[in-house]
Write an enzyme that holds these catalytic residues in place. Structure first.
Site, PDB file in Angstrom:
ATOM      1  N   THR A 185     -31.409  29.116  28.846  1.00 19.53           N
ATOM      2  CA  THR A 185     -30.487  28.040  28.482  1.00 19.53           C
ATOM      3  C   THR A 185     -30.626  26.881  29.458  1.00 19.53           C
ATOM      4  OG1 THR A 185     -28.203  27.576  27.840  1.00 19.53           O
ATOM      5  CG2 THR A 185     -28.486  29.041  29.714  1.00 19.53           C
ATOM      6  N   LYS A 193     -34.972  25.349  29.169  1.00 16.25           N
ATOM      7  CA  LYS A 193     -35.664  25.652  27.904  1.00 16.25           C
ATOM      8  C   LYS A 193     -37.059  25.022  27.863  1.00 16.25           C
ATOM      9  CE  LYS A 193     -31.664  26.604  25.049  1.00 16.25           C
ATOM     10  NZ  LYS A 193     -30.837  26.282  23.911  1.00 16.25           N
ATOM     11  N   ASP A 226     -32.806  29.559  18.275  1.00 19.50           N
ATOM     12  CA  ASP A 226     -31.740  28.590  17.962  1.00 19.50           C
ATOM     13  C   ASP A 226     -31.961  28.012  16.567  1.00 19.50           C
ATOM     14  OD1 ASP A 226     -30.370  28.780  20.357  1.00 19.50           O
ATOM     15  OD2 ASP A 226     -31.477  27.156  21.320  1.00 19.50           O
ATOM     16  N   MET A 276     -16.392  21.263  25.460  1.00 20.63           N
ATOM     17  CA  MET A 276     -16.610  22.654  25.902  1.00 20.63           C
ATOM     18  C   MET A 276     -15.615  22.998  27.015  1.00 20.63           C
ATOM     19  SD  MET A 276     -20.234  24.255  27.086  1.00 20.63           S
ATOM     20  CE  MET A 276     -20.359  23.795  28.781  1.00 20.63           C
TER      21      MET A 276
HETATM   22  P1  NAP Z   1     -28.463  19.627  27.523  1.00 22.77           P
HETATM   23  O1  NAP Z   1     -29.895  19.850  27.267  1.00 22.77           O
HETATM   24  O2  NAP Z   1     -27.992  19.481  28.922  1.00 22.77           O
HETATM   25  O3  NAP Z   1     -28.008  18.337  26.699  1.00 22.77           O
HETATM   26  C1  NAP Z   1     -26.703  17.870  26.793  1.00 22.77           C
HETATM   27  C2  NAP Z   1     -26.518  16.708  25.831  1.00 22.77           C
HETATM   28  O4  NAP Z   1     -25.143  16.353  25.879  1.00 22.77           O
HETATM   29  C3  NAP Z   1     -27.315  15.472  26.189  1.00 22.77           C
HETATM   30  O5  NAP Z   1     -27.707  14.831  25.025  1.00 22.77           O
HETATM   31  C4  NAP Z   1     -26.281  14.644  26.953  1.00 22.77           C
HETATM   32  O6  NAP Z   1     -26.523  13.260  26.894  1.00 22.77           O
HETATM   33  C5  NAP Z   1     -25.033  14.956  26.185  1.00 22.77           C
HETATM   34  N1  NAP Z   1     -23.822  14.764  26.970  1.00 22.77           N
HETATM   35  C6  NAP Z   1     -23.404  15.482  28.030  1.00 22.77           C
HETATM   36  N2  NAP Z   1     -22.225  15.015  28.471  1.00 22.77           N
HETATM   37  C7  NAP Z   1     -21.897  13.980  27.664  1.00 22.77           C
HETATM   38  C8  NAP Z   1     -20.790  13.089  27.628  1.00 22.77           C
HETATM   39  N3  NAP Z   1     -19.787  13.193  28.494  1.00 22.77           N
HETATM   40  N4  NAP Z   1     -20.771  12.156  26.665  1.00 22.77           N
HETATM   41  C9  NAP Z   1     -21.772  12.046  25.777  1.00 22.77           C
HETATM   42  N5  NAP Z   1     -22.852  12.847  25.769  1.00 22.77           N
HETATM   43  C10 NAP Z   1     -22.910  13.814  26.710  1.00 22.77           C
HETATM   44  O7  NAP Z   1     -27.584  20.814  26.891  1.00 22.77           O
HETATM   45  P2  NAP Z   1     -27.910  21.713  25.586  1.00 22.77           P
HETATM   46  O8  NAP Z   1     -28.694  22.925  25.957  1.00 22.77           O
HETATM   47  O9  NAP Z   1     -28.434  20.853  24.534  1.00 22.77           O
HETATM   48  O10 NAP Z   1     -26.443  22.239  25.235  1.00 22.77           O
HETATM   49  C11 NAP Z   1     -25.453  21.365  24.716  1.00 22.77           C
HETATM   50  C12 NAP Z   1     -24.308  22.168  24.146  1.00 22.77           C
HETATM   51  O11 NAP Z   1     -24.781  22.971  23.086  1.00 22.77           O
HETATM   52  C13 NAP Z   1     -23.710  23.148  25.149  1.00 22.77           C
HETATM   53  O12 NAP Z   1     -22.425  22.692  25.485  1.00 22.77           O
HETATM   54  C14 NAP Z   1     -23.587  24.468  24.448  1.00 22.77           C
HETATM   55  O13 NAP Z   1     -22.231  24.862  24.336  1.00 22.77           O
HETATM   56  C15 NAP Z   1     -24.099  24.196  23.072  1.00 22.77           C
HETATM   57  N6  NAP Z   1     -25.048  25.251  22.670  1.00 22.77           N
HETATM   58  C16 NAP Z   1     -24.662  26.062  21.658  1.00 22.77           C
HETATM   59  C17 NAP Z   1     -25.498  27.041  21.214  1.00 22.77           C
HETATM   60  C18 NAP Z   1     -25.042  27.926  20.113  1.00 22.77           C
HETATM   61  O14 NAP Z   1     -25.741  28.882  19.801  1.00 22.77           O
HETATM   62  N7  NAP Z   1     -23.947  27.630  19.474  1.00 22.77           N
HETATM   63  C19 NAP Z   1     -26.763  27.227  21.798  1.00 22.77           C
HETATM   64  C20 NAP Z   1     -27.121  26.390  22.834  1.00 22.77           C
HETATM   65  C21 NAP Z   1     -26.246  25.410  23.269  1.00 22.77           C
HETATM   66  P3  NAP Z   1     -27.536  12.539  27.931  1.00 22.77           P
HETATM   67  O15 NAP Z   1     -28.893  12.697  27.350  1.00 22.77           O
HETATM   68  O16 NAP Z   1     -27.047  11.161  27.967  1.00 22.77           O
HETATM   69  O17 NAP Z   1     -27.372  13.253  29.242  1.00 22.77           O
END
Ligand code: NAP
Length: 517
Positions: free
Chosen positions: A304, A308, A349, A438
């Site tokens: 995660t 990734k 995913d 979250m």
């Molecule tokens: P990541 O790679 O760190 O990406 C985070 C994303 O969120 C980026 O696009 C970031 O924008 C944006 N972001 C963060 N804080 C923000 C804010 N305050 N305002 C606007 N945009 C914001 O994380 P990820 O792995 O994609 O995970 C993201 C979420 O997906 C996690 O919270 C997790 O709960 C969920 N998830 C769910 C599953 C599932 O199976 N349901 C699986 C994996 C993840 P920037 O590019 O500008 O930083």
């Protein structure tokens, strides 16, 4: 046999009685009476504490008496003479073990007193301990030998702070090359796995606290966590290991759902949280440490944030197998190490998200030409964008860092727009792929509620909480909703199949998740 030892850190005998009762009910296999916590400490008081404890146990339950030096993590500054008298008195009162600092034992006059007390007791044993609360020992193997030489009948205890999970491998290596009674583990969040794996290495004991308030060392797990979440009772030398690599991982439900399913399937497998702080180099070092130690028994990982893409790069470098889908998405969320040491990488995913969307729309075909808005451009967005683009939806990616959104859109030949363009939202499907909303920031939503319209389908990939503010607002607006929990269970089932060859049980996972949340 590895004892599950529970420290009793009470300030008086009444409180100690309560703690002992709770520890016994929770399944403690040994108690460590931390007499350095006692107010007005005296030798008779410790005698009474031991007698009370033995009576409360009502069965053969070994007891360690410790009166820790303040400099090595003791609670109070008791004089050295009193501390030695307490240990000698404890042996007389029937304690099976006393724990004394190796540094203090090295002084001849202290050693003499302890040796006399041990010889008078007959059955009492000594644990000679060394602690480093800052970092790794300079040479843990040499220190181990020194302790053994100082008193061959002693049980050596070497405990240090792991500032990174990669620091744990010193402890594992020493456990691997030694045998018999020894206590070796790491403190701190990064050392958590060493506390669980003590049992796999047949260490003399591991510690667990009654609850988080009564923990006596950083990173100590509770008995409940160790036994329920980490399947302590079933761990043995052959147990195969799995885990989630990420940073942070403390909030991850991976250990809860996978261990529940391993238990349900009767599999001799254990799933751990693997906190790998840092970026690609730290990930690479961690994987290198794992691959260099086949005897650890790691057979698979979930991956995660933020690893990734690092995982994909690593498996490519090692010339492992990467499934075409993971290559296309540009992210790996599952790694399998085969019995003959081959590395295989996947992304579950994609299927997890597709199944969640298709079950709400009725079929995947419903996505064809559907205007879809994806908020976020991180790891999970990659998989989601691949899903909706493949199914023929008209996708726009909205991301806080516009350039990142544009880059992802270019890879998948779709559109990108800055976050403030959400005010002109026309999409039928809205998917939140940011971490906004979250736990613990549950009062946040990635989009103002007035932009959500009746008839939309709103999918929040955030699964903790299961119903986010975005989903509540979507329901209020008359939209259909898809919870991140659905996707999480789907992708975890995909991983379970890769880990075990068997289908995971969504019901078991869902129940484990709900009770954890
Ligand atoms: P990541 O790679 O760190 O990406 C985070 C994303 O969120 C980026 O696009 C970031 O924008 C944006 N972001 C963060 N804080 C923000 C804010 N305050 N305002 C606007 N945009 C914001 O994380 P990820 O792995 O994609 O995970 C993201 C979420 O997906 C996690 O919270 C997790 O709960 C969920 N998830 C769910 C599953 C599932 O199976 N349901 C699986 C994996 C993840 P920037 O590019 O500008 O930083």
């Amino acid at each position: 046999m590895t004892y599950l030892a529970v420290p009793i850190a009470a300030e008086n005998l009444e409180q100690a009685k309560e703690f002992v009762k709770t520890a016994l009910a929770a399944g403690a296999g040994m108690l460590e009476l931390r007499t350095d916590y006692l107010e007005n400490l005296s030798v008779p008081m410790v005698g009474k504490l031991i007698a009370d404890t033995k009576t409360a146990a009502g069965r053969k339950l070994p007891v360690i008496v410790t009166c820790r030096d303040k400099q090595q993590g003791g609670a109070k500054s008791h004089p050295l003479k009193l501390r030695i008298d307490v240990l000698a008195g404890a042996l007389k009162a029937g304690a099976e073990y006393i724990d004394f600092e190796y540094d203090n034992f090295a002084a001849m006059e202290n050693q003499e007193k302890i040796r006399v007390a041990l010889s008078q007791s007959g059955k009492g044993r000594i644990i000679l301990s060394a602690h480093n609360f800052q970092t790794r020992f300079e040479n843990i193997a040499r220190l181990y030998r020194r302790i053994q030489t100082a008193h061959p009948a002693a049980i050596p205890k070497l405990v240090y702070t792991a500032n990174h999970i990669n620091d744990c491998f010193d402890a594992f290596d020493l456990l691997h090359v030694t045998s018999g009674e020894r206590i070796i583990f790491c403190m701190g969040q990064a050392g958590l796995i060493s506390r669980v794996l003590a049992k796999k290495f047949d260490a003399f004991l591991t510690f667990a606290s009654i609850d988080e308030k009564t923990a006596t060392a950083p990173g100590q797990l509770t008995i409940e966590q160790l036994r329920r979440r980490y399947r302590y009772d079933s761990i043995n030398l052959e147990t195969q290991l799995y885990g989630i690599i990420g940073s942070p991982v403390g909030h991850s439900l991976g250990p809860i759902v996978h261990n529940a399913c391993f238990g349900d399937a009767g599999a001799d497998k254990l799933y751990l949280p693997l906190l790998v702080d840092g970026g690609g180099p730290e990930f690479e070092k961690f994987m290198g440490n794992i691959l260099a130690r086949k005897w650890l028994g790691f057979r698979g990982f979930s991956v995660t944030i933020p690893h990734k893409e690092n995982a994909l790069e690593f498996i490519r470098q090692k010339q492992g197998f990467v499934e075409p889908l993971a290559k296309k998405i540009g992210a790996v969320n599952t790694i399998v190490i085969t019995a003959d040491g081959l590395l295989k990488a996947y992304n579950t995913d994609y299927a997890g998200a597709l199944d969640a969307i298709a079950s709400t729309l009725g079929s995947k075909a419903g996505l064809k030409d559907m205007p879809a808005a994806v908020i976020g451009a991180g790891g999970v967005a990659r998989a989601i964008v691949a899903v909706v683009c493949d199914a023929g939806a008209k996708v726009t990616i909205y991301n806080r860092t516009a350039k990142k959104g544009e880059k992802l859109a270019a890879e998948f030949s779709c559109c990108a727009a800055p976050l403030d363009e959400l005010r002109n939202l026309e999409a039928k499907l809205l998917i939140n792929c940011t971490s906004v909303g979250m736990y613990p920031d549950m009062n946040a939503s990635p989009i103002p509620k007035q932009y959500i319209k009746k008839g939309m389908v709103v999918f929040d990939t955030v699964y903790n909480p299961p119903e986010t503010l975005l989903l509540k607002q979507a329901k209020d607006a008359g939209a259909k909703t898809i919870s991140g929990m659905e996707m999480f269970i789907n992708q975890a089932c995909g991983q379970f199949k890769l880990f075990t060859g068997q289908n995971g049980t969504p019901k078991v996972m869902g129940e484990a998740m709900k009770s954890a949340l």
